[in-house]
Design a protein around this motif. Structure first.
Motif, PDB file in Angstrom:
ATOM      1  N   LYS B 228       0.847  -1.181   0.000  1.00 30.39           N
ATOM      2  CA  LYS B 228       0.000   0.000   0.000  1.00 30.39           C
ATOM      3  C   LYS B 228       0.890   1.239   0.000  1.00 30.39           C
ATOM      4  O   LYS B 228       0.987   1.930   1.009  1.00 30.39           O
ATOM      5  CB  LYS B 228      -0.826  -0.046   1.285  1.00 30.39           C
ATOM      6  N   VAL B 229       1.560   1.489  -1.112  1.00 28.77           N
ATOM      7  CA  VAL B 229       2.393   2.685  -1.161  1.00 28.77           C
ATOM      8  C   VAL B 229       1.550   3.840  -1.681  1.00 28.77           C
ATOM      9  O   VAL B 229       0.543   3.645  -2.349  1.00 28.77           O
ATOM     10  CB  VAL B 229       3.650   2.496  -2.047  1.00 28.77           C
ATOM     11  N   GLY B 230       1.956   5.042  -1.345  1.00 28.64           N
ATOM     12  CA  GLY B 230       1.180   6.222  -1.719  1.00 28.64           C
ATOM     13  C   GLY B 230       1.312   6.537  -3.199  1.00 28.64           C
ATOM     14  O   GLY B 230       2.236   6.059  -3.873  1.00 28.64           O
ATOM     15  N   ARG B 231       0.383   7.316  -3.683  1.00 30.11           N
ATOM     16  CA  ARG B 231       0.361   7.750  -5.071  1.00 30.11           C
ATOM     17  C   ARG B 231       1.679   8.446  -5.418  1.00 30.11           C
ATOM     18  O   ARG B 231       2.153   9.303  -4.691  1.00 30.11           O
ATOM     19  CB  ARG B 231      -0.799   8.729  -5.233  1.00 30.11           C
ATOM     20  N   GLY B 232       2.304   8.002  -6.494  1.00 29.89           N
ATOM     21  CA  GLY B 232       3.539   8.653  -6.934  1.00 29.89           C
ATOM     22  C   GLY B 232       4.781   8.134  -6.225  1.00 29.89           C
ATOM     23  O   GLY B 232       5.876   8.633  -6.466  1.00 29.89           O
ATOM     24  N   ARG B 233       4.635   7.135  -5.352  1.00 34.91           N
ATOM     25  CA  ARG B 233       5.784   6.662  -4.596  1.00 34.91           C
ATOM     26  C   ARG B 233       6.405   5.422  -5.241  1.00 34.91           C
ATOM     27  O   ARG B 233       5.707   4.543  -5.729  1.00 34.91           O
ATOM     28  CB  ARG B 233       5.336   6.330  -3.168  1.00 34.91           C
ATOM     29  N   LEU B 234       7.732   5.342  -5.197  1.00 39.12           N
ATOM     30  CA  LEU B 234       8.471   4.207  -5.762  1.00 39.12           C
ATOM     31  C   LEU B 234       8.423   2.991  -4.836  1.00 39.12           C
ATOM     32  O   LEU B 234       8.415   3.145  -3.618  1.00 39.12           O
ATOM     33  CB  LEU B 234       9.943   4.571  -5.910  1.00 39.12           C
ATOM     34  N   ALA B 235       8.486   1.813  -5.418  1.00 41.52           N
ATOM     35  CA  ALA B 235       8.630   0.598  -4.623  1.00 41.52           C
ATOM     36  C   ALA B 235       9.368  -0.461  -5.442  1.00 41.52           C
ATOM     37  O   ALA B 235       9.337  -0.451  -6.676  1.00 41.52           O
ATOM     38  CB  ALA B 235       7.267   0.067  -4.203  1.00 41.52           C
ATOM     39  N   VAL B 236      10.063  -1.355  -4.718  1.00 45.42           N
ATOM     40  CA  VAL B 236      10.637  -2.557  -5.311  1.00 45.42           C
ATOM     41  C   VAL B 236       9.660  -3.691  -5.006  1.00 45.42           C
ATOM     42  O   VAL B 236       9.311  -3.906  -3.846  1.00 45.42           O
ATOM     43  CB  VAL B 236      12.029  -2.860  -4.712  1.00 45.42           C
ATOM     44  N   CYS B 237       9.189  -4.381  -6.032  1.00 40.87           N
ATOM     45  CA  CYS B 237       8.074  -5.323  -5.869  1.00 40.87           C
ATOM     46  C   CYS B 237       8.360  -6.625  -6.624  1.00 40.87           C
ATOM     47  O   CYS B 237       9.328  -6.729  -7.366  1.00 40.87           O
ATOM     48  CB  CYS B 237       6.802  -4.739  -6.484  1.00 40.87           C
ATOM     49  N   VAL B 244      11.487  -9.379 -10.029  1.00 37.94           N
ATOM     50  CA  VAL B 244      11.516  -8.133  -9.267  1.00 37.94           C
ATOM     51  C   VAL B 244      11.368  -6.941 -10.214  1.00 37.94           C
ATOM     52  O   VAL B 244      12.005  -6.897 -11.273  1.00 37.94           O
ATOM     53  CB  VAL B 244      12.821  -8.034  -8.453  1.00 37.94           C
ATOM     54  N   THR B 245      10.531  -6.009  -9.822  1.00 35.34           N
ATOM     55  CA  THR B 245      10.182  -4.860 -10.642  1.00 35.34           C
ATOM     56  C   THR B 245      10.257  -3.600  -9.796  1.00 35.34           C
ATOM     57  O   THR B 245       9.969  -3.639  -8.605  1.00 35.34           O
ATOM     58  CB  THR B 245       8.739  -5.043 -11.166  1.00 35.34           C
ATOM     59  N   ILE B 246      10.652  -2.506 -10.423  1.00 34.87           N
ATOM     60  CA  ILE B 246      10.569  -1.210  -9.771  1.00 34.87           C
ATOM     61  C   ILE B 246       9.402  -0.463 -10.394  1.00 34.87           C
ATOM     62  O   ILE B 246       9.315  -0.340 -11.625  1.00 34.87           O
ATOM     63  CB  ILE B 246      11.873  -0.409  -9.949  1.00 34.87           C
ATOM     64  N   ALA B 247       8.493   0.008  -9.544  1.00 28.73           N
ATOM     65  CA  ALA B 247       7.281   0.632 -10.056  1.00 28.73           C
ATOM     66  C   ALA B 247       6.989   1.896  -9.264  1.00 28.73           C
ATOM     67  O   ALA B 247       7.422   2.058  -8.128  1.00 28.73           O
ATOM     68  CB  ALA B 247       6.103  -0.339  -9.950  1.00 28.73           C
ATOM     69  N   VAL B 248       6.244   2.784  -9.887  1.00 31.19           N
ATOM     70  CA  VAL B 248       5.726   3.977  -9.224  1.00 31.19           C
ATOM     71  C   VAL B 248       4.216   3.883  -9.276  1.00 31.19           C
ATOM     72  O   VAL B 248       3.640   3.691 -10.348  1.00 31.19           O
ATOM     73  CB  VAL B 248       6.192   5.261  -9.947  1.00 31.19           C
ATOM     74  N   ASN B 249       3.580   4.007  -8.123  1.00 33.23           N
ATOM     75  CA  ASN B 249       2.132   3.979  -8.071  1.00 33.23           C
ATOM     76  C   ASN B 249       1.568   5.123  -8.911  1.00 33.23           C
ATOM     77  O   ASN B 249       1.821   6.291  -8.628  1.00 33.23           O
ATOM     78  CB  ASN B 249       1.710   4.104  -6.595  1.00 33.23           C
ATOM     79  N   CYS B 250       0.804   4.750  -9.960  1.00 28.52           N
ATOM     80  CA  CYS B 250       0.204   5.737 -10.859  1.00 28.52           C
ATOM     81  C   CYS B 250       1.245   6.627 -11.528  1.00 28.52           C
ATOM     82  O   CYS B 250       0.972   7.802 -11.805  1.00 28.52           O
ATOM     83  CB  CYS B 250      -0.820   6.612 -10.153  1.00 28.52           C
ATOM     84  N   GLY B 251       2.427   6.096 -11.805  1.00 29.06           N
ATOM     85  CA  GLY B 251       3.424   6.907 -12.490  1.00 29.06           C
ATOM     86  C   GLY B 251       4.412   6.010 -13.196  1.00 29.06           C
ATOM     87  O   GLY B 251       4.249   4.789 -13.234  1.00 29.06           O
ATOM     88  N   SER B 252       5.460   6.604 -13.758  1.00 29.28           N
ATOM     89  CA  SER B 252       6.425   5.857 -14.543  1.00 29.28           C
ATOM     90  C   SER B 252       7.766   5.819 -13.832  1.00 29.28           C
ATOM     91  O   SER B 252       8.425   6.843 -13.659  1.00 29.28           O
ATOM     92  CB  SER B 252       6.592   6.512 -15.920  1.00 29.28           C
ATOM     93  N   ALA B 253       8.199   4.621 -13.425  1.00 31.19           N
ATOM     94  CA  ALA B 253       9.515   4.478 -12.798  1.00 31.19           C
ATOM     95  C   ALA B 253      10.621   4.781 -13.808  1.00 31.19           C
ATOM     96  O   ALA B 253      11.666   5.317 -13.449  1.00 31.19           O
ATOM     97  CB  ALA B 253       9.676   3.063 -12.234  1.00 31.19           C
ATOM     98  N   ALA B 254      10.375   4.461 -15.093  1.00 28.66           N
ATOM     99  CA  ALA B 254      11.398   4.734 -16.116  1.00 28.66           C
ATOM    100  C   ALA B 254      11.673   6.233 -16.213  1.00 28.66           C
ATOM    101  O   ALA B 254      12.817   6.663 -16.312  1.00 28.66           O
ATOM    102  CB  ALA B 254      10.937   4.185 -17.473  1.00 28.66           C
ATOM    103  N   SER B 255      10.626   7.051 -16.165  1.00 23.29           N
ATOM    104  CA  SER B 255      10.813   8.501 -16.230  1.00 23.29           C
ATOM    105  C   SER B 255      11.455   8.998 -14.946  1.00 23.29           C
ATOM    106  O   SER B 255      12.377   9.806 -14.974  1.00 23.29           O
ATOM    107  CB  SER B 255       9.475   9.209 -16.424  1.00 23.29           C
TER     108      SER B 255
END
Lengths: 289, 289, 289
Positions: B228-237, B244-255
């Motif tokens: 449950k990470v906040g909007r716009g926050r990065l996580a390793v999942c 394993v993936t790096i993602a941003v909630n409602c955003g782009s980790a690549a950017s």
């Protein structure tokens, strides 16, 4: 034997294999089903855009059909997965986030709804982050192949299903506040306006109107059937889906106005706004698809 | 009658008619065959990316099927054209450059292989620069329509087929060196790591870990099922394909990280890395597809 | 029963549902018809590009077939909607603006043509700005399902159909003026030249030639079957559709030369241009698809 159509709209894009694996699951589950792609470039997580596009497309898609629609933004508690039957016999398989609600109305209204909680129809080991592949696709495929909707899971009340609020324009005595709902491939801007909104604010087809958008102001013609405007010239028109559109003959209104989806704009009467419609030559056309 | 599926992955893209003419050749050669598009935006000539995507997609594609895969970079001596039969009865039609080797293993392992050197199955006047159209497509279509693999050409030893070396991560006492394998449509970064690699370096689900990438360093949560990470926050999942993936909630980790395929990165324990997993609420989800 | 193929080329792109609704109309009208996508990223309103791509694709598409082609730029008087029968039994459904004329010749020549003016086959309330959806798609679907061409509307003389003028190169004693006709997904530049044009100007396969383009000048090899040029090196070659192409081994000639469709260029003899062809090793290949 009747055709078994499954239409598919999503925000998956084409850069990775998400779309391919969902189609793979559909083919594995029900090889006889035929998939018809509606749109896969809905802006990521943009439920409103997906809803507007699906609703405008529905009258042109096979019916009855199963319509799989997957635009599913983050929520602390994920949207429920549902199947919704409409009066025309179609079934919408989607997250319960309002994505397909406008489309139900066009398909005769929702008459039954079920949660997709019969896990026997899911992938045996579903990933929590890809319900499109592991829940929605296999269930939609089974429905398109003839499975009764009552077998997908618990019945729920259609009045409890989520709907989204479509932002309405504001109509004043001599101007209308609206916004850009969709930018098409040619750069035309579809607005959240019908022609009658402009008429209520005293503008008539054939008038010149003032358009304010992105900090700019300009006077452009308001035309009913896309008038004989010159190459590269802007116009406010009625589009092929009966909504008001801003277009540039042989050019991109989006580039010209630097306007994207959600951009607010104001269309106003001008001193030159006349009393009635100009007679347009019958062959007049601006951009043809 | 069984369905005759031909799946298709390539780096052809959509800007020109290469893909259309290959499908035209398939339709002319074996009209009963059904084509399922896996991905056509593999980065040009990127055999490793094509290999990784195909391998992850295979469990969700029809089986048995013919899998046509065309990513074929320049070599002074071109890669041999081959058909490889796997233990599940599928056939991979591709250049012998390692593109489909990971996928064979998932399909039960390669059990037979033949060169595509029976010219009777080719276009009568093949262009040397478009084997996809003139050799691979007509032969794949014939195989999907039921042609015996022994008729496509000379048998070869499966042990002689090329494989690519997938770069493995380096696991140290308190950190792991890995790299970005794939950037998806949402900007999520898939790494060449499994969860166990992080655990071997002393990191536990629920820990905060240090992520170093593109010259930046940051502390982010490491979550098992997408927390449950906040909007716009990065996580390793852990993603829907168990990597394993790096993602941003409602955003782009690549950017956010300005990271592309091949980008090296380091994930390390922090002082705050605790002894065990945090209990996550069962409905927690970060990004749903 | 024969397959009922409908090939589809357009400038509709993938950002909106225009393509999806046309396919929806085809599926509603004639569900048994199979659609084969040739290309949907023709540059907006670029009839010449659409014409060149369709003509080069035709030999690889099912035949006979119905070919729906929709690139239809603005005109004060819109192009007539027509169906054109060719000697091989195929039918081209398109605006009468020259888009399909090159393709007729490849299909044996036009033998009959009809206006699409039988409104019974149209959408009952056609939008004036989306004939693709309301006129062309339903009529093409009916033709693909077996409707006689004489039922689509008024017969017209095939000699009255529009053709476009393809710009021809200028061949001088020691140089040729041409232009870029198409840029493919890999950045290769297809020119409006055949190999014989270069030979008429005294250049031979194996020669080094001078290439002037976008204000730059460089000396590059002229190779018949794509020679053994080094990684990242430019070459003038003959492509898989038998036309002259500028390519970069494992790179993009379009980026290198900053050249787009329509870019003029000059290819000239150099002092080093020799008397005859170099012998190339038989396995030499530059870029393989």
């Amino acid at each position: 034997m009747s055709q078994q159509w499954l239409t598919f709209l999503s925000d998956y894009g084409f850069e990775d294999a998400f779309l391919g694996v969902c189609k793979g699951v559909i083919a594995r589950t029900a090889p006889e089903v035929r998939v018809l792609d509606v749109l896969h470039l809905v802006a990521p997580q943009d439920v409103e855009q997906g809803s507007a596009v699906l609703a405008s497309a529905i009258p042109y898609l096979p019916a009855p059909a199963v319509h799989l629609a997957l635009v599913d933004p983050f929520r602390a508690k994920p949207a429920r997965a549902v199947a919704v039957r409409t009066a025309d016999g179609s079934t919408f398989v989607a997250p319960d986030n309002g994505l397909t609600a406008q489309a139900w109305d066009i398909s005769g209204g929702a008459v039954a709804a079920h949660l997709l909680d019969n896990r026997e129809l899911w992938h045996p080991d579903p990933a929590r982050t890809f319900r499109g592949r592991d829940v929605f696709s296999p269930v939609a495929a089974r429905l398109a192949a003839g499975l009764g909707i009552e077998l997908v899971g618990t019945p729920i009340d259609v009045d409890e299903l989520e709907r989204i609020t479509v932002r309405q324009p504001t109509v004043e005595a001599d101007h209308v506040h609206g916004e850009v709902v969709q930018v098409d491939h040619f750069g035309n801007l579809t607005l959240n306006l019908q022609r009658t909104h402009l008429e209520q604010a005293g503008m008539r087809v054939g008038d010149d109107v003032e358009l304010r958008c992105s900090g700019k102001s300009m006077v452009v013609p308001f035309l009913l059937t896309y008038g004989k405007v010159g190459r590269g010239r802007l116009a406010v028109c009625e589009d092929s889906f009966s909504t008001v559109t801003i277009a540039v003959n042989c050019g991109s209104a989006a580039s010209r106005l630097r306007a994207a989806r959600g951009e607010p704009l104001v269309i106003s009467r001008t001193a030159d706004s006349g009393p009635g419609p100009v007679t347009l030559p019958p062959e007049a056309t601006m951009m043809v698809r």
